[in-house]
Scaffold this motif. Sequence first.
Motif, PDB file in Angstrom:
ATOM      1  N   GLU A 186      -2.199  -1.352   7.621  1.00 52.93           N
ATOM      2  CA  GLU A 186      -2.349  -1.299   6.178  1.00 52.93           C
ATOM      3  C   GLU A 186      -2.727   0.224   5.742  1.00 52.93           C
ATOM      4  N   CYS A 187      -2.591   0.611   4.568  1.00 50.34           N
ATOM      5  CA  CYS A 187      -2.997   1.906   4.032  1.00 50.34           C
ATOM      6  C   CYS A 187      -2.666   3.154   4.689  1.00 50.34           C
ATOM      7  N   ASP A 231       0.734  -1.272   0.048  1.00 52.78           N
ATOM      8  CA  ASP A 231       0.150  -0.215  -0.142  1.00 52.78           C
ATOM      9  C   ASP A 231       0.857   1.150  -0.135  1.00 52.78           C
TER      10      ASP A 231
END
Length: 478
Positions: free
Chosen positions: A224-225, A171
Amino acid sequence: MNPLATHLSSLIKEFEEDNICKVNKDPLRLNYHIMAPVGWINDPNGLCEFKGKYHVFYQYSPSEPQGGLKYWAHCTTADFINWTQEEIALYPDSIYDCHGVYSGSALIDEDRMYLYYTGNVKHDGDYDYINSGREQNTLVISSEDGYNFSSKQIILRNSDYPENMSNHVRDPKVWREGDSYYMVLGARDKNSEGEVLLYNSKNKINWQYLNSIKTKEKLGYMWECPDIIKFEDKTIIMLSPQGLEAEGILYNNVYQTGYMFIEGDIKSEYSLSEFVEIDRGFDFYAPQSFKDSKGRRIMIGWMGLPDIPYKNPTTENGWQHALTMPRELKVINGKVHQVPLVEFEKLRSSVYQFDVNNDEAIQCNTRSFEAIIEFSEKIEHLKISLRKDVHLSYSEGTFTMSLGESGFGRDSRSVNIDSLQSVRIFSDESCLEVFLNNGEEVFTTRVYDDKEDTILTVNQCNAKATGKVYSLNKFSIK
């Protein structure tokens, strides 16, 4: 487009044509949210403004409403109201991303659009796919017009990440500062602790590892992200950590999304504030932000979650999930606020104004509406009922969203809030986005009532208040 991408494109178009009518007949389809044409949608990707258009890419699995092989779908708009569904931008058509083009971001630089993303590869064999058996490659493509892209170029492999990393590094979010470029990647280390990896580059292609961004105490097993967001005098890191244990009314979803303020320089010495959930509802994950030409920091999230413990009834009609309304981010009194973009006022049609009286039933005439209730004096308790069995309540400093059968397994979520000045509700056919105090707190959820219940009732309120209900028109999508 290479031969494999051409073949995949043909198969997807045929599948979409065969299934689009069934999907569009579903009364749960949304009116003013981005959805995949058919199948599955998840993370927003590559958000940017480029040559007069806003570009929104997103994770797309056309033939599998439960999620499967990921592509990057693509849509554009000049005003967030009138949209064009563009050709698919990225296919899993190389040895570096053959098992999915995973999430990433856009960099607008030197009159070109650069898309950085994760290419997923899973090897056949007896692997745990955590510390072995998986490639998480970082790739880049570029475009002069935002529609036609260069060939793929791999810029980071597993061997380019720190030795203590697992195979879960993904990501990329990329930005420019002066004559240097920076990238953050979400990661899970070999001790199953989440962190973010920071890289820099002078030419957008060759990248060097700089530092790890992490909390002193473990905050989940995977981040994440990640997104580094700079405001005028504050900087935050926004991320979606996995593996947090519930603490009372906090961290009740399977995975969370939130932010921390950064003090110092992430390239060397820094500290992070406490982690704050940015959305208190049931269906919010993997947001991404960008700065537009008007100076606004705009964020869009995935109105869904991976690995959810409940079934969404839309899968029976061949589709699942959506993206949230775009929201402008602001820091007010040391807290991140989310405000729906002013452009959404263009969707308003008829309006009904009222003074709030207990047990007043307001006929909205549609499930697509915006309701605004403002309090002119201190409120101690409140209850709002809408749809089949949705209740919004405030008592003793706690605001709660409760769903009955229409939640399909979603029950209740709460947040502590010192005072309540306003409640703003955006209702679409199968979702709700509730903004408290001009976005100080937000609840996002899917809701699946089985009848046309368009009554909104304020049936407990101790304070003087006024309200407005606007019927909302649909997006135009071509």
